[in-house]
Design an enzyme around this catalytic site. Structure first.
Site, mmCIF file in Angstrom:
data_model
loop_
_atom_site.group_PDB
_atom_site.id
_atom_site.type_symbol
_atom_site.label_atom_id
_atom_site.label_comp_id
_atom_site.label_asym_id
_atom_site.label_seq_id
_atom_site.Cartn_x
_atom_site.Cartn_y
_atom_site.Cartn_z
ATOM 1 N N ARG A 165 -13.233 12.491 4.495
ATOM 2 C CA ARG A 165 -11.943 13.140 4.787
ATOM 3 C C ARG A 165 -11.420 13.863 3.557
ATOM 4 O O ARG A 165 -10.837 14.945 3.651
ATOM 5 C CB ARG A 165 -10.921 12.082 5.238
ATOM 6 C CG ARG A 165 -11.173 11.580 6.647
ATOM 7 C CD ARG A 165 -10.307 10.348 6.941
ATOM 8 N NE ARG A 165 -8.898 10.584 6.766
ATOM 9 C CZ ARG A 165 -8.030 9.671 6.302
ATOM 10 N NH1 ARG A 165 -8.430 8.456 5.994
ATOM 11 N NH2 ARG A 165 -6.765 9.964 6.159
ATOM 12 N N ASP A 188 -14.319 2.617 6.365
ATOM 13 C CA ASP A 188 -13.257 3.400 5.729
ATOM 14 C C ASP A 188 -13.747 4.022 4.432
ATOM 15 O O ASP A 188 -13.397 5.146 4.102
ATOM 16 C CB ASP A 188 -12.013 2.548 5.463
ATOM 17 C CG ASP A 188 -10.934 3.386 4.796
ATOM 18 O OD1 ASP A 188 -10.476 4.355 5.440
ATOM 19 O OD2 ASP A 188 -10.589 3.133 3.637
ATOM 20 N N HIS A 247 0.854 -1.190 0.000
ATOM 21 C CA HIS A 247 0.000 0.000 0.000
ATOM 22 C C HIS A 247 0.887 1.236 0.000
ATOM 23 O O HIS A 247 1.959 1.234 0.577
ATOM 24 C CB HIS A 247 -0.898 0.007 1.233
ATOM 25 C CG HIS A 247 -2.099 0.874 1.066
ATOM 26 N ND1 HIS A 247 -3.289 0.402 0.575
ATOM 27 C CD2 HIS A 247 -2.296 2.186 1.304
ATOM 28 C CE1 HIS A 247 -4.166 1.390 0.527
ATOM 29 N NE2 HIS A 247 -3.582 2.486 0.958
ATOM 30 N N LYS A 299 -7.952 -1.872 6.032
ATOM 31 C CA LYS A 299 -8.188 -2.512 4.720
ATOM 32 C C LYS A 299 -7.236 -3.670 4.500
ATOM 33 O O LYS A 299 -7.628 -4.731 4.004
ATOM 34 C CB LYS A 299 -7.992 -1.468 3.607
ATOM 35 C CG LYS A 299 -9.127 -0.471 3.549
ATOM 36 C CD LYS A 299 -8.921 0.560 2.475
ATOM 37 C CE LYS A 299 -7.890 1.565 2.872
ATOM 38 N NZ LYS A 299 -7.954 2.855 2.206
ATOM 39 N N SER A 358 -6.952 3.813 8.461
ATOM 40 C CA SER A 358 -7.557 3.632 7.141
ATOM 41 C C SER A 358 -6.824 2.530 6.358
ATOM 42 O O SER A 358 -7.430 1.585 5.850
ATOM 43 C CB SER A 358 -7.502 4.965 6.375
ATOM 44 O OG SER A 358 -7.698 4.782 5.009
HETATM 45 N N1 URA Z 1 -4.365 5.797 1.761
HETATM 46 C C1 URA Z 1 -5.401 5.252 2.436
HETATM 47 O O1 URA Z 1 -5.843 4.147 2.114
HETATM 48 N N2 URA Z 1 -5.922 5.921 3.448
HETATM 49 C C2 URA Z 1 -5.468 7.131 3.834
HETATM 50 O O2 URA Z 1 -5.987 7.675 4.772
HETATM 51 C C3 URA Z 1 -4.396 7.712 3.122
HETATM 52 C C4 URA Z 1 -3.851 7.004 2.089
#
Ligand code: URA
Length: 432
Positions: free
Chosen positions: A166, A159, A80, A185, A181
């Site tokens: 957000r 999320d 990620h 995931k 966040s």
């Molecule tokens: N990527 C994400 O999945 N969440 C965030 O809050 C920032 C970047």
């Protein structure tokens, strides 16, 4: 909810029941957006403890379905990025690592603020769907070693809703909100190990190396509480990655990189993150060995073939991949030129990211429509010499009026100096 907003505004810690109340109320619609926005702003101003962050992560992770990948053999490694400009790494890395033999079960997100998202990029490929059932997701991984899905309504719905809120309330760049966040995931998707690319610099949510390190530590600590190995790589996001910013433009550059003709910075980052994934997946004993394996997969065409497998398996049009000029391209273009000669000493990724959003490549409100063909092709980057009147970038948009908004940002993004600037490293630090 009003009491909880005030409690956080005054800087107090909230407990598990209180976070559960906020998240459940938000998902069910009992707590309106405006109250959650206010709470998020209080979090941005006063922060959350690591205990609160772990609690929020756990509640968000269990806000919907979780995926059990245990029926897939091998160590499942996910990746990620905390978000950058021109960051099309997943499009390259996921097939590259899958081609090496590591099963890649990837859930990706949409653009957030000035940063792009893998799902928006993938949707610029005609026919391609990122929505699939859990069974189809697992089936694709078993068959092709790879699947990339969007966040459907059942996976971490908390999320999905919070992220969208957000994005448009100025509450993205907080270490606890970003950590919960991302980790909710990753954990819900069932990966055994995770590589996080933590961006730092103008175009990143983290502006200093200290903040990036704090974010890394926070995610590693959440991972270890859940028994998952996390490797965090802190990388520079001062200038955009590669030469393209905008969805379809980035897909084309990702294809070129998979074919071995990508820009140096993007290729270097993919090899760095990919080799860390191979080490976590126990397919390489060292990072150097991992890099050799990945280079070979690019040179032999196997990484590109794996990308084609992914596109076909998810309904995408292969013709578009084989002839990337068929990807969407906005109707109008504008050549942005320099007004002086010299060396480019800075190329501010935040300005470029915002300019790209203004051109239509990102969202300004929750319901904004994305123009997949919009964006920017950079012709010159930091360290390049330029003549007066030389083209620095080409802007693409479906509305000529957008060029005016983007031009001012381009003007502040490029800094020109008489001296050639020293080039700074892309990979800054690895934390495990
Ligand atoms: N990527 C994400 O999945 N969440 C965030 O809050 C920032 C970047």
């Amino acid at each position: 909810m009003v009491d909880l907003i005030i409690k956080k505004r005054r800087g107090f810690e909230l407990n598990k029941e209180e976070y559960a109340l906020i998240i459940d109320g938000f998902i069910s619609g009992k707590i309106p957006d405006y109250q959650v926005s206010s709470f998020l702003m209080a979090v941005c101003l006063n922060g959350m403890t690591s205990e609160e962050t772990a609690i929020l992560t756990d509640i968000m992770m269990h806000s919907g379905e979780t995926i059990d990948l245990s029926e897939i053999e091998g160590i499942k490694v996910d990746k990620h990025s905390t978000g950058g400009v021109g960051d099309k790494t997943t499009l390259i890395l996921a097939p590259l690592v899958a081609a090496a033999g590591v099963p890649v079960a990837k859930m990706s997100g949409r653009g957030l603020g000035h940063t792009g998202g893998t799902i928006d990029k993938m949707e610029s490929i005609k026919g391609l769907s990122v929505e699939m059932t859990r069974a189809a997701f697992i089936e694709n991984i078993k068959k092709h070693n790879i699947a990339v899905c969007g966040q459907n309504a059942n996976l971490v719905p908390a999320d999905k809703k919070l992220y969208a809120l957000r994005d448009v309330t100025g509450t993205v760049d907080n270490i606890s909100l970003i950590s919960s966040s991302i980790m909710s995931k990753k954990l819900a998707c069932g990966a055994d190990a995770i590589v996080i690319d933590i961006k730092v610099g103008h175009g990143a949510f983290m502006k200093t190396i200290e903040d990036a390190e704090a974010l890394a530590e926070m995610m590693i600590s959440i991972g270890s509480k859940m028994d998952k190995k996390v490797t965090a790589v802190i990388t520079s996001m001062n200038e955009p990655l590669g030469y393209t910013v905008g969805n379809a433009l980035e897909v084309k550059e990702a294809i070129e990189t998979l074919q071995g003709n990508g820009p140096n910075d993007l290729t270097e980052l993919c090899l760095e993150l990919g080799s860390q994934m191979l080490v976590l997946g126990e397919l390489a004993k060292s990072q150097d060995q991992g890099i050799e394996i990945l280079k070979e997969l690019i040179a032999s065409g196997k990484a590109y073939e794996k990308f084609k497998d992914l596109v076909v398996a998810q309904g995408g049009n292969l013709g578009v991949i084989e002839h990337p000029d068929l990807l969407p391209r906005s109707q109008y273009s504008y050549a942005y030129r320099s007004n002086t000669e010299g060396y480019i000493s800075d190329l501010n990724a935040l300005d470029i990211g915002v300019a790209s959003v203004k051109l239509g490549a990102g969202r300004e409100t929750k319901t904004s429509h994305i123009d997949h063909g919009a964006g920017i092709i950079l012709k010159k980057k930091i360290g390049d010499h330029i003549e007066k009147d030389e083209v620095l970038a080409i802007l693409y948009s479906n509305s000529e009026a957008n060029f005016e908004k983007a031009k001012a940002l381009m003007g502040s993004a490029y800094k020109i100096s008489e001296e050639k600037p020293a080039l700074k490293p892309l990979i800054l630090k690895t934390i495990q």
